[in-house]
Design an enzyme around this catalytic site. Sequence first.
Site, PDB file in Angstrom:
ATOM      1  NE  ARG A 229      -4.318  -1.241   0.265  1.00 45.66           N
ATOM      2  CZ  ARG A 229      -4.695  -2.143  -0.763  1.00 45.66           C
ATOM      3  NH1 ARG A 229      -3.718  -2.300  -1.655  1.00 45.66           N
ATOM      4  NH2 ARG A 229      -5.715  -2.799  -0.824  1.00 45.66           N
ATOM      5  CG  HIS A 277      -3.267   0.144  -6.579  1.00 47.07           C
ATOM      6  ND1 HIS A 277      -3.555   0.695  -5.404  1.00 47.07           N
ATOM      7  CD2 HIS A 277      -3.652  -1.296  -6.352  1.00 47.07           C
ATOM      8  CE1 HIS A 277      -3.996  -0.324  -4.473  1.00 47.07           C
ATOM      9  NE2 HIS A 277      -4.002  -1.392  -4.941  1.00 47.07           N
TER      10      HIS A 277
HETATM   11  P1  NDP Z   1      -1.927 -11.415   4.478  1.00 46.40           P
HETATM   12  O1  NDP Z   1      -2.877 -10.733   5.649  1.00 46.40           O
HETATM   13  O2  NDP Z   1      -2.026 -12.956   4.186  1.00 46.40           O
HETATM   14  O3  NDP Z   1      -0.240 -11.207   5.040  1.00 46.40           O
HETATM   15  C1  NDP Z   1       0.022  -9.946   5.375  1.00 46.40           C
HETATM   16  C2  NDP Z   1       1.540 -10.196   5.836  1.00 46.40           C
HETATM   17  O4  NDP Z   1       1.938  -9.091   6.565  1.00 46.40           O
HETATM   18  C3  NDP Z   1       1.458 -11.242   7.119  1.00 46.40           C
HETATM   19  O5  NDP Z   1       2.565 -12.117   6.878  1.00 46.40           O
HETATM   20  C4  NDP Z   1       1.757 -10.417   8.287  1.00 46.40           C
HETATM   21  O6  NDP Z   1       2.607 -11.106   9.321  1.00 46.40           O
HETATM   22  C5  NDP Z   1       2.711  -9.307   7.631  1.00 46.40           C
HETATM   23  N1  NDP Z   1       2.517  -8.064   8.679  1.00 46.40           N
HETATM   24  C6  NDP Z   1       1.414  -7.226   9.058  1.00 46.40           C
HETATM   25  N2  NDP Z   1       1.514  -6.370   9.918  1.00 46.40           N
HETATM   26  C7  NDP Z   1       2.893  -6.509  10.277  1.00 46.40           C
HETATM   27  C8  NDP Z   1       3.866  -5.662  10.962  1.00 46.40           C
HETATM   28  N3  NDP Z   1       3.354  -4.890  11.896  1.00 46.40           N
HETATM   29  N4  NDP Z   1       5.235  -6.244  10.911  1.00 46.40           N
HETATM   30  C9  NDP Z   1       5.700  -7.143  10.225  1.00 46.40           C
HETATM   31  N5  NDP Z   1       4.556  -7.815   9.347  1.00 46.40           N
HETATM   32  C10 NDP Z   1       3.289  -7.470   9.414  1.00 46.40           C
HETATM   33  O7  NDP Z   1      -2.176 -10.441   3.338  1.00 46.40           O
HETATM   34  P2  NDP Z   1      -1.837 -10.770   1.859  1.00 46.40           P
HETATM   35  O8  NDP Z   1      -0.386 -11.328   1.637  1.00 46.40           O
HETATM   36  O9  NDP Z   1      -2.952 -11.359   1.175  1.00 46.40           O
HETATM   37  O10 NDP Z   1      -1.915  -9.235   1.272  1.00 46.40           O
HETATM   38  C11 NDP Z   1      -0.856  -8.286   1.669  1.00 46.40           C
HETATM   39  C12 NDP Z   1      -1.347  -6.912   0.990  1.00 46.40           C
HETATM   40  O11 NDP Z   1      -1.061  -6.716  -0.341  1.00 46.40           O
HETATM   41  C13 NDP Z   1      -2.730  -6.597   1.245  1.00 46.40           C
HETATM   42  O12 NDP Z   1      -3.223  -6.182   2.679  1.00 46.40           O
HETATM   43  C14 NDP Z   1      -3.035  -5.356   0.371  1.00 46.40           C
HETATM   44  O13 NDP Z   1      -2.478  -4.078   0.953  1.00 46.40           O
HETATM   45  C15 NDP Z   1      -1.819  -5.548  -0.674  1.00 46.40           C
HETATM   46  N6  NDP Z   1      -2.242  -5.941  -2.057  1.00 46.40           N
HETATM   47  C16 NDP Z   1      -2.048  -5.141  -3.255  1.00 46.40           C
HETATM   48  C17 NDP Z   1      -2.555  -5.330  -4.307  1.00 46.40           C
HETATM   49  C18 NDP Z   1      -2.107  -4.434  -5.485  1.00 46.40           C
HETATM   50  O14 NDP Z   1      -2.564  -4.821  -6.664  1.00 46.40           O
HETATM   51  N7  NDP Z   1      -1.150  -3.545  -5.444  1.00 46.40           N
HETATM   52  C19 NDP Z   1      -3.316  -6.590  -4.643  1.00 46.40           C
HETATM   53  C20 NDP Z   1      -3.457  -7.244  -3.520  1.00 46.40           C
HETATM   54  C21 NDP Z   1      -3.285  -6.999  -2.200  1.00 46.40           C
HETATM   55  P3  NDP Z   1       1.911 -12.642  10.291  1.00 46.40           P
HETATM   56  O15 NDP Z   1       2.069 -13.385   9.384  1.00 46.40           O
HETATM   57  O16 NDP Z   1       2.955 -12.358  11.202  1.00 46.40           O
HETATM   58  O17 NDP Z   1       0.434 -11.945  10.498  1.00 46.40           O
HETATM   59  C1  OXD Z   2      -6.089  -5.550  -3.143  1.00 42.57           C
HETATM   60  C2  OXD Z   2      -5.781  -4.461  -4.161  1.00 42.57           C
HETATM   61  O1  OXD Z   2      -6.051  -5.044  -2.071  1.00 42.57           O
HETATM   62  O2  OXD Z   2      -6.093  -4.578  -5.372  1.00 42.57           O
HETATM   63  O3  OXD Z   2      -6.742  -6.632  -3.744  1.00 42.57           O
HETATM   64  O4  OXD Z   2      -4.888  -3.431  -3.754  1.00 42.57           O
END
Ligand code: NDP
Ligand code: OXD
Length: 314
Positions: A229, A277
Site C-alpha cells: 500500500r 496500482h
Molecule cells: P496477509 O494478511 O495474508 O499477510 C500479511 C502479512 O504481513 C503477514 O505475514 C503479516 O504478518 C505481515 N504483517 C502485518 N503487519 C505487520 C507488521 N506490523 N510487522 C510485520 N509484518 C506484518 O495479506 P496478503 O499477503 O494477502 O496481502 C498483503 C497486502 O497486499 C494487502 O493487505 C494489500 O494491501 C496488498 N495488495 C496489493 C495489491 C495490488 O494490486 N497492489 C493487490 C492485493 C493486495 P503475520 O504473518 O505475522 O501475521
Molecule cells: C487489493 C488491491 O487489496 O487490489 O486487492 O489493492
Amino acid sequence: MNLLLAINGWDRVIWQERFQKLLPERQVLLAGPEIDPAGIHYAACWKHTPGSLAALGQAKALFSLGAGVDHLMLDPDLPDAPIVRIVDPDLTGRMTEWVVWQCLDWLRQGPLYRRQQAARTWHDDRHQPAAQDVRVGVMGLGVLGLDAIERLRSLRFAVSGWSRSAKQIPGVRTYAGEAGLAAFLAQTDILVVLMPLTPETAGMINETLLRQLARDGRLGGPVLLNAGRGGLQVEADILAALEDGTLKGASLDVFQTEPLPSQSPLWLHPSVMVTPHNAAMSHPDAIAKAIVEQIRNLESGQSLMHVVNRSRGY
Ligand code: NDP
Ligand code: OXD
C-alpha cells in the site's frame, strides 16, 4: 438476503452484472442514498464512501473486493459484521507475476538497457550477476508473500522473509518483529513489500529503514519494490534515497496519493518503475465467484473463510 455493492473508482456496472449472474434469485444493488437497507445482508466493497454502510444493521458479512481491507478499516461507522478479504488464486498469481517481473527486470538491468537502446548504445556488459547472487527480502509472509517466495526460489534467487510473527519456511531465512528487522534489512538487495496498511505499518518504508538495506550486494545498490500500500511508504524519503545513492532503484505499484499526481517526480525518475496500482487487479469473474461461494457456504451452515481480525487491522 440481497447484496449491496459499495464501490468507488471501479466500474460498478461490470461488478453488478457478474454478481447478478451468479445470484439470479436476489437483488444486487448499487449503493446510493435511495437504497433501503431492509433485506440487505451482504455488502461487497471497494473504497466505499465512509458512513454509507452504517445502516446495514442486518449485515452477515462485509466483503472486500480486494485482498486488502484498509479501505474498510478507515470507516468508523461500519456495522458489526465479519469483514472478509479476498484470498484467491487468480489474484495471488497476478501479484506473483508482478514481483517476479520486477525482480527479473532489476536483475537483468532492464532500466539500463532501455536507456542504452534509446541512445543506440551497444555496451556488452560481461558482469551480469546470477539470480542466486541476489538477495530478495520479502516483507510480509502472508498469502501473497509466500506465493512470491516460492516462485522466486524456483528462479534461484536467495530469498528471505520478515513478518510480525515468527515463521518457518523450508529453504528460506526468516526474521520476525521489531527485533529481527535490522538483521533482515542488512542482508537484503531487493526489498519486496507485501504488507497490509495498518497503524503499525504506516510510513515504515522511510529513510531510517532504507538506510539499513545491504550495501554490499551484486546489483550496485539496493532496490525497493512496493505493491502493498502507498501509505506504507514515505515518497519524499524514497526520492531522497534515490538521489543520494541509498537506493539504486524502485518499482512502485502503490502511492501515498492515488492516482499518482502528475507533478510527482516519481513519474519521470529514470530509476523508478511506476505501475498504476494493478500489480494484482481484482478480476470481476474470479472475485465475484469467490464471494458468492462464501455466501452460499455461510448459508449452508459453514464458517466464513478469510475473516479479518479487526483489532490487528488485517
Ligand atoms: P496477509 O494478511 O495474508 O499477510 C500479511 C502479512 O504481513 C503477514 O505475514 C503479516 O504478518 C505481515 N504483517 C502485518 N503487519 C505487520 C507488521 N506490523 N510487522 C510485520 N509484518 C506484518 O495479506 P496478503 O499477503 O494477502 O496481502 C498483503 C497486502 O497486499 C494487502 O493487505 C494489500 O494491501 C496488498 N495488495 C496489493 C495489491 C495490488 O494490486 N497492489 C493487490 C492485493 C493486495 P503475520 O504473518 O505475522 O501475521
Ligand atoms: C487489493 C488491491 O487489496 O487490489 O486487492 O489493492
